[in-house]
Design a protein around this motif. Structure first.
Motif, PDB file in Angstrom:
ATOM      1  N   GLU A   1       0.832  -1.203   0.000  1.00 55.45           N
ATOM      2  CA  GLU A   1       0.000   0.000   0.000  1.00 55.45           C
ATOM      3  C   GLU A   1       0.864   1.250   0.000  1.00 55.45           C
ATOM      4  O   GLU A   1       0.605   2.204  -0.731  1.00 55.45           O
ATOM      5  CB  GLU A   1      -0.931  -0.008   1.211  1.00 55.45           C
ATOM      6  N   GLN A   2       1.901   1.258   0.811  1.00 52.41           N
ATOM      7  CA  GLN A   2       2.794   2.411   0.879  1.00 52.41           C
ATOM      8  C   GLN A   2       3.530   2.584  -0.445  1.00 52.41           C
ATOM      9  O   GLN A   2       3.687   3.704  -0.936  1.00 52.41           O
ATOM     10  CB  GLN A   2       3.791   2.233   2.024  1.00 52.41           C
TER      11      GLN A   2
ATOM     12  N   SER B   1       1.115   4.021  -2.989  1.00 49.43           N
ATOM     13  CA  SER B   1       0.884   5.437  -2.689  1.00 49.43           C
ATOM     14  C   SER B   1       2.057   6.290  -3.160  1.00 49.43           C
ATOM     15  O   SER B   1       1.865   7.350  -3.759  1.00 49.43           O
ATOM     16  CB  SER B   1       0.665   5.613  -1.187  1.00 49.43           C
ATOM     17  N   ALA B   2       3.269   5.833  -2.907  1.00 49.30           N
ATOM     18  CA  ALA B   2       4.456   6.571  -3.349  1.00 49.30           C
ATOM     19  C   ALA B   2       4.504   6.650  -4.864  1.00 49.30           C
ATOM     20  O   ALA B   2       4.875   7.684  -5.437  1.00 49.30           O
ATOM     21  CB  ALA B   2       5.723   5.899  -2.805  1.00 49.30           C
TER      22      ALA B   2
ATOM     23  N   ALA C   1       1.892   6.643  -6.887  1.00 48.83           N
ATOM     24  CA  ALA C   1       0.844   7.587  -7.304  1.00 48.83           C
ATOM     25  C   ALA C   1       1.311   9.028  -7.121  1.00 48.83           C
ATOM     26  O   ALA C   1       1.073   9.881  -7.985  1.00 48.83           O
ATOM     27  CB  ALA C   1      -0.434   7.335  -6.502  1.00 48.83           C
ATOM     28  N   VAL C   2       1.992   9.322  -6.025  1.00 44.14           N
ATOM     29  CA  VAL C   2       2.519  10.667  -5.787  1.00 44.14           C
ATOM     30  C   VAL C   2       3.544  11.021  -6.864  1.00 44.14           C
ATOM     31  O   VAL C   2       3.521  12.129  -7.426  1.00 44.14           O
ATOM     32  CB  VAL C   2       3.145  10.771  -4.370  1.00 44.14           C
TER      33      VAL C   2
END
Length: 150
Positions: free
Chosen positions: A112-113, A116-117, A119-120
């Motif tokens: 998940e992390q 997320s990274a 996507a950023v």
């Protein structure tokens, strides 16, 4: 143990590549609790990634192994022990290092992390592209107003 022997043992446990060819210990006692270290590492390493339910267990095991490594190294550094006891501690430390290396080389621990990274990073690239496409790249926005500098 003589001081030069103590230094040799400490150098050995800190040597780059000390774990090459070393097996992970079958079992190790960490803070009074027996851990089947080799079986644990083998079980976790069989997977491509660490499942979410196992993340905390793996992180706690790594934390405990690091703490145990430090305690054993401090025993070599500070305690009045025999050279034979120091050798046993050094071997155990190298085995712990081997297990830690195996656990550190696992696939992504937190998917998940990582997502997320990613996507950023994608959003940043997209914003940079849009700024360039619209003529608003960072070089032209820091000077005087657009088209006003001579």
């Amino acid at each position: 143990m003589k001081e030069f022997q103590r230094k040799q043992l400490l150098e050995r446990v800190e040597r780059e590549g000390a774990t090459v060819g070393v097996d992970i210990p079958d079992a190790i006692t960490i803070q009074g609790e027996e851990l089947d270290l080799q079986a644990f590492v083998f079980e976790i390493r069989q997977r491509d990634t660490v499942p979410s339910g196992e993340r905390q267990r793996v992180e706690q095991a790594k934390k405990n192994l690091r703490r145990e490594r430090l305690e054993r190294k401090q025993r070599i550094e500070e305690e009045n022990i025999s050279y034979e006891d120091g050798e046993e501690l050094a071997e155990a430390i190298i085995g712990i290092d081997r297990a830690l290396n195996a656990l550190e080389q696992l696939g992504p621990v937190d998917l998940e992390q990582e997502a997320s990274a990613q996507a950023v990073a994608d959003r940043k690239r997209w914003m940079k592209f849009l700024q360039k496409a619209l003529g608003q790249d960072s070089d032209s926005t820091h000077g005087v107003g657009r088209g006003q500098g001579r």
